[in-house]
Design a protein around this motif. Structure first.
Motif, short mmCIF file in Angstrom:
data_model
loop_
_atom_site.label_atom_id
_atom_site.label_comp_id
_atom_site.label_asym_id
_atom_site.label_seq_id
_atom_site.Cartn_x
_atom_site.Cartn_y
_atom_site.Cartn_z
N ALA A 16 168.75 88.66 26.94
CA ALA A 16 168.20 87.42 27.47
C ALA A 16 168.56 86.92 28.70
N SER A 19 172.13 89.65 34.26
CA SER A 19 171.80 90.28 35.88
C SER A 19 172.80 91.16 36.26
N ARG A 56 167.20 89.83 34.39
CA ARG A 56 166.39 90.49 33.26
C ARG A 56 164.92 90.06 33.48
N ASP A 57 164.45 89.13 34.07
CA ASP A 57 163.06 88.73 34.26
C ASP A 57 162.58 89.63 35.48
N GLY A 58 163.37 90.52 36.10
CA GLY A 58 162.76 91.28 37.02
C GLY A 58 162.85 90.86 38.29
N PHE A 59 163.25 89.58 38.30
CA PHE A 59 163.49 88.86 40.00
C PHE A 59 164.87 89.25 40.67
N LYS A 91 158.64 89.54 43.81
CA LYS A 91 159.72 89.23 42.83
C LYS A 91 160.86 88.92 43.41
N GLY A 173 164.07 94.89 35.99
CA GLY A 173 164.75 93.84 35.01
C GLY A 173 165.00 94.45 33.68
N ASP A 174 164.26 95.61 33.39
CA ASP A 174 164.62 96.28 31.97
C ASP A 174 166.09 97.04 32.35
#
Length: 736
Positions: A16, A19, A56-59, A91, A173-174
């Motif tokens: 959650a 990074s 985590r959000d891929g940024f 991103k 992010g994954d």
């Protein structure tokens, strides 16, 4: 019953809010640190050489060490890393760094955080490539481990790691959320980096990240900063450098409602008030008697330049050698034919759009501070703050904001501006914003030095150049801004002398030397640094030599550039672009070869002249440049265009005069510069090459002076030897 927070597993928590931060170590190995979004900034110190984080959000957050002042580095430098990482540019977030030059310093500026001289892309290119490639390798190895597949079968596409054989993929992010990150990966070798044919970002029309906020009026500069409890400060500075307040009558100033404090400073008197307008009103009410013992009281820019010209012409007076090849003095002594010429340039002001401003909030103990400032050198700014407060860099919370223009003005300016802001904040125990008005900035500017040039050349019977001698007399910039650097360099001042190597021309015997004269004004680098004034002199002299050799300027340069393919390429390109030698009726063309460090450039100016008024009008200007690998093509064009306008303004209009130690100009009504209606049609052609990236932010300036001066000679048969080419000087030349 456990709360939802208490039942959150460690793995779910990491997924959650985690990074990855990648550190590329000196040997090319990779260090990876997983950080938590909830962790305080102090607990997540960036490891050595850490340039990129993936959330985590891929940024993807990419850090950059150069300072943004409108030249586009906050886009270009992160693009280099993003290219090798295979990041999805949509991103990508970027983040400036302010501390730790050992990690983030530019090797082209001595390993410090310092932005000047078109060194940013050139200096950071390899660093960012390898950082991106190393981070990509960690993602590939981590995904391969997670899938239990050979690393060789895993690759990337923008923002994703792919295993084509099984059809599986993971977003960046994954991967950042995987339970195990494989950080022990092989170091990056040269062959691991992308070839230019594989580039997806570099060389493409990628919009600059800073432009949208600027066009919407949302960009934040030092002058815009507001923080809770902030007071405002203005400083009445001494009219002459080196003076201080002898007597201060501040009764009327203290009577202005809202004044918080009035205090003498090193070279002025500071006023702190609740509002900016109040600070200005109180400053205007001060009555100050200044000391009159400064040696700068006798400074006179015209007389001082005349003395420098005499020094340059005195061949018996030795100078500091900048470049020497062959034995130019011996060849000149034996030469049957010598051509000589003299040139001069005046002081010029940077005229950046945003006047100087800084915000400082000193801690209660006086040993730390939070500062907001737009600066070309984070290292210099931190040095000022730590010196003033007698502290260490870790006590300075530094917010680097964008600059409304720099051009060399925002390198060492903190010695005055930030110093005073910190002193006044510590005094009133509140955050203080100190602003210099435009008048403050002009009268207390750090100007490009006035320079005097003496050139001599020996011609062979066939018209080729046998020897070349270039003497420049002027003060040292480093002698003022960084004396220790000048001493360490053996009095070799690159900010004055760069460009006098003329390494591209086939001249076997060459000597260039600097006669360091007494400094009579605050001096600093100006856009184009030494190349700006030096190429005006050298390229004008090349035309004089061509005339003496009974040949034309183009043929003469082609001969001198024989065997130098990149230089010849830009020369031929600009000749073709401009249809050189065939100007519109009543006009003339002037040619200039205007390379800059690792970049090559050439220019043609088309001018006309109103003989009665002495006004030179530049109608068209063509430039061809080869800056090596092109990161952002449209931004390079914009930078060259801007440099051309800047250079034309300096050579046609701009001039600072000093009398009795005081700058005579005060604002844009009496410091004239090029207006929009005077800007010529400009055409820039960028030639691509396989060379490493050079610089483009400065190259537009050096090519301008000689192009216009040489066109003037074609038009009139007269030489312009003193820049700027003001109407009165033009009329004097015409009447001589």
């Amino acid at each position: 019953m456990k709360s939802p927070a208490a039942s959150l597993s460690r793995r779910r928590f990491l997924a959650a809010g985690s990074s990855l931060t990648f550190a590329v170590l000196a040997g090319g190995a990779v260090n990876v640190r997983r950080t938590l979004a909830q962790t305080t900034a102090a607990a997540v110190q960036t490891p050595v050489n850490a340039w990129v984080s993936i959330a985590r959000d891929g940024f993807v957050t990419i850090r950059y060490g150069a300072a943004e002042m409108g030249q586009g580095v906050m886009t270009a430098i992160p693009m280099i890393l993003a290219e090798e990482l295979d990041a999805d540019w949509s991103k990508v977030r970027v983040e400036p760094v302010t501390h730790d030059p050992a990690t983030y310093g530019n090797p082209k500026t001595g390993g410090v955080l310092y932005t000047a001289g078109s060194t940013s892309v050139e200096g950071y290119f390899e660093i960012m490539r390898r950082a991106g490639a190393a981070a990509r390798r960690v993602l590939i190895y981590s995904a391969a481990h997670h899938w239990s597949v050979p690393v060789a079968e895993v690759t990337t596409e923008p923002g994703k790691v792919i295993h084509a054989r099984s059809g599986r993929q993971l977003a960046f992010g994954d991967v950042a959320a995987l339970p195990r990150i494989v950080s022990e990966v092989p170091p990056i070798a040269d062959g691991d980096l992308k070839p230019p044919t594989a580039y997806r970002l570099i060389g493409q029309r990628i919009p600059r990240l800073d432009i949208p906020a600027k066009t919407r009026g949302e960009a934040i500069y030092s002058i815009d900063i507001r923080v809770p409890g902030m007071a405002y400060a203005a400083v009445l500075r001494a009219p002459v450098e080196g003076e201080a307040a002898a007597v201060i009558d501040d009764a009327a100033a203290r009577a202005v409602p809202g004044v918080l404090a009035i205090s003498p400073l090193e070279e002025g008197v500071g006023v702190v008030a609740e509002r900016w307008e109040t600070a200005l009103a109180a400053r205007d009410a001060l009555k100050v008697t200044w000391t009159r013992r400064s040696p700068f009281r006798t400074a006179d820019s015209d007389a001082d330049l005349a003395r420098d010209a005499a020094a340059a012409a005195d061949l018996g007076r030795p100078g500091t050698v900048w470049e020497a090849r062959g034995d130019a003095p011996a060849v000149l002594r034996a030469a049957a034919r010598i051509v000589e010429a003299e040139y001069a340039t005046d002081h010029v002001y940077h005229a950046q759009m945003e006047p100087l401003a800084a915000v400082a909030s000193v801690d209660e103990d006086g040993k730390g501070a939070e500062i907001w400032v737009g600066t070309q050198s984070q290292t210099v700014t931190l040095g000022v703050a730590t010196q003033v407060l007698g502290t260490t860099p870790d006590r300075i919370r530094f917010h680097a904001v964008q600059m409304g223009g720099g051009f060399g003005r925002r390198t060492f300016f903190g010695r005055e501006l930030l110093r005073d802001a910190l002193i006044l904040s510590r005094m009133v125990r509140r955050p203080v914003k100190l602003i210099w008005t435009r008048e403050d900035d002009v009268r207390n500017g750090w100007f490009r030095p006035a320079t005097a040039h003496k050139l001599r050349a020996a011609l062979n019977p066939d018209g080729s150049v046998a020897a070349w001698h270039h003497r420049i007399a002027c003060p040292s910039i480093f002698g003022f801004v960084a004396p220790q650097r000048l001493a360490a360099a053996g009095n070799r001042d690159l900010l004055i002398m760069e460009g006098t190597e003329i390494a591209d021309y086939g001249i076997p015997n060459l000597l260039s030397e600097h006669l360091i004269t007494e400094r009579r004004a605050r001096v600093s680098a100006w856009r184009g640094i030494g190349w700006g004034h030096n190429l005006y002199a050298t390229e004008s002299f090349i035309d004089e030599l061509a005339h003496a050799a009974a040949t034309d300027a183009l043929t003469f340069r082609r001969r001198l550039l024989a065997g130098r393919s990149r230089a010849l390429r830009v020369l031929e390109a600009v000749v073709a672009m401009s249809d050189y030698g065939r100007p519109a009726p009543g006009r003339a063309h002037g040619l200039s070869f205007g390379g800059y460090r690792a970049s090559f450039g050439a220019a043609v100016a088309e001018i006309s002249l109103d003989s009665a008024s002495g006004e030179i009008r530049v109608h068209r200007f063509w430039a061809a440049i080869d800056p090596g690998l092109v990161i952002q093509p449209q931004n390079i064009v914009a930078q060259v265009e801007g440099g051309i306008v800047y250079g034309l303004s300096g050579l046609l209009r701009e001039r600072i005069t000093i009398k009795g130690g005081e700058v005579q100009e005060s604002n844009f009504h009496d410091y004239s510069f090029l207006r929009m209606q005077d800007v010529p049609d400009i055409e820039v052609q960028v030639l691509r090459s396989d060379a490493a990236p050079g610089g483009a932010g400065e190259i537009g300036v050096p090519m301008t002076g000689a192009a216009v001066a040489n066109a003037f000679h074609v038009l009139t048969g007269k030489r312009l030897r003193h820049m700027p080419f003001t109407p009165d000087r033009v009329r004097q030349v015409l009447s001589a």
